[in-house]
Design an enzyme around this catalytic site. Structure first.
Site: not given
Ligand SMILES: NC(=O)c1c(N)nc(OC2CCCC2)nc1O[C@@H]1CCC[C@@H]1O
Length: 326
Positions: A34, A36-38, A115
């Site tokens: 870090d 070096e980066y700074d 997700k």
């Molecule tokens: N939150 C996520 O990791 C995620 C993802 N990995 N992939 C999608 O693909 C959807 C988007 C539109 C059609 C498919 N959506 C995600 O989150 C949704 C987006 C809108 C509401 C959720 O946060």
């Protein structure tokens, strides 16, 4: 240093610091300490002050804009940002698989993605330059939070190809940053955030980008607005392309050739989710082929080619974790 040397030194530092930033924040594999980066960043800031004609909007020094905004302006999404239908158990997933097979036949591949429990954002690039970022809003109209998104170090300010495209992803706050932020809030006798998603949303809605910058936000990309333009034929290919362009994508994704493999992946991450450095609230299962996605189409608000398996709520665990760690 004379002007022409200054110009080449500025270009050299901009490239070097962008690469170091990519290694640290996207690959999680820094090649320099870090300090070096700074040191180099400080040298670039001084040169850009002395020779403002060499300053470019994508310079690593331009992550934190100057002014505090009065309010956010509105952004109309070119293609709507869809939401997701939910599945809560194995039968819901098997029903989804049946619907898909009924519509497009039995030659199906799925891709499963964690997700991320944050908030959906859209980033627009013109000829490789990051020009605008917005919240999902109601799916059609969002808020312009470009200045705050620029503070997320894993977002490239310039792509390594001069592409004009729109990409989508989930902005989030790592758990460690969430706990640290709440500790500081409690010390200031301020109300803590209930969870990392609220903390990320609250941070991205700050009108002062310096505050957003201090919140250590991050972003996983999961979609290209107009996948077709880029030549990608599958969701998995699109994610690989996003990585090649310099974006951070989530490496836990997995191709699944059957609903049985999808169920295995769901089971595996139901067990392992607590080990992650960020919150996930489920698994997104998508038909991998883009032409089959087209065939399946969308309802008014969500795609027929994707579904979100939702984990049961875990508020209690969060509270216990806070008590343990505070
Ligand atoms: N939150 C996520 O990791 C995620 C993802 N990995 N992939 C999608 O693909 C959807 C988007 C539109 C059609 C498919 N959506 C995600 O989150 C949704 C987006 C809108 C509401 C959720 O946060």
């Amino acid at each position: 240093m004379d002007r022409s040397n200054a110009e080449s030194r500025v270009k050299e530092l901009q490239e070097l610091l962008s690469r170091y930033n990519y290694e640290y924040h996207v690959l999680d594999k820094p090649s320099v300490p870090d300090v070096e980066y700074d040191k180099l960043l400080h040298e670039l800031k001084q040169l850009e002050e002395e020779y403002p004609e060499f300053l470019t909007p994508d310079s690593p020094t331009q992550r934190i804009g100057g002014s505090v905004l009065e309010q956010f302006s509105k952004v109309n999404h070119k293609t709507p940002m869809l939401s997701l239908g939910n599945a809560f158990n194995e039968q819901d997933l098997r029903d989804f698989d049946k619907r898909v097979r009924k519509a497009v036949g039995d030659k199906i591949s799925y891709i499963c993605e964690l997700k991320i429990d944050g908030l959906a954002v859209s980033l627009r690039y013109e000829k490789g330059l990051f020009v605008q970022g917005a919240t999902r809003g109601d799916g059609s109209v969002g808020e312009d939070i470009t200045a705050n998104l620029k503070t997320i170090r894993s977002i490239p300010l310039r792509l390594n190809k001069p592409f004009s495209l729109e990409v989508r992803g989930e902005a989030f706050m790592p758990r460690s940053s969430f706990l640290q932020l709440n500790k500081e809030k409690e010390e200031r006798e301020e109300l803590p955030f209930a969870n990392p998603r609220n903390a990320a949303a609250g941070s991205l809605r700050q009108l002062d980008p310096r505050i957003a910058s201090s919140r250590n936000l991050d972003l996983f990309l999961y979609g290209i607005g107009e996948l077709g333009e880029t030549g990608a034929e599958t969701q998995s290919g699109g994610l690989d392309l996003l990585s090649e362009l310099g974006f951070k994508t989530n490496k836990e994704r997995r191709k699944c050739e059957s609903i049985e493999e999808v169920l295995q992946y769901v089971e595996e991450w139901t067990e392992k989710r607590a080990e992650l450095e960020y919150d996930i609230d489920g698994i997104v299962i998508k038909v991998d082929s883009l032409s089959q996605q087209e065939e399946l189409g969308t309802t008014v608000k969500s795609p027929r080619w994707a579904i979100a398996f939702k984990f049961p709520a875990e508020e209690v665990v969060t509270v216990i974790r806070d008590i343990e760690l505070s």
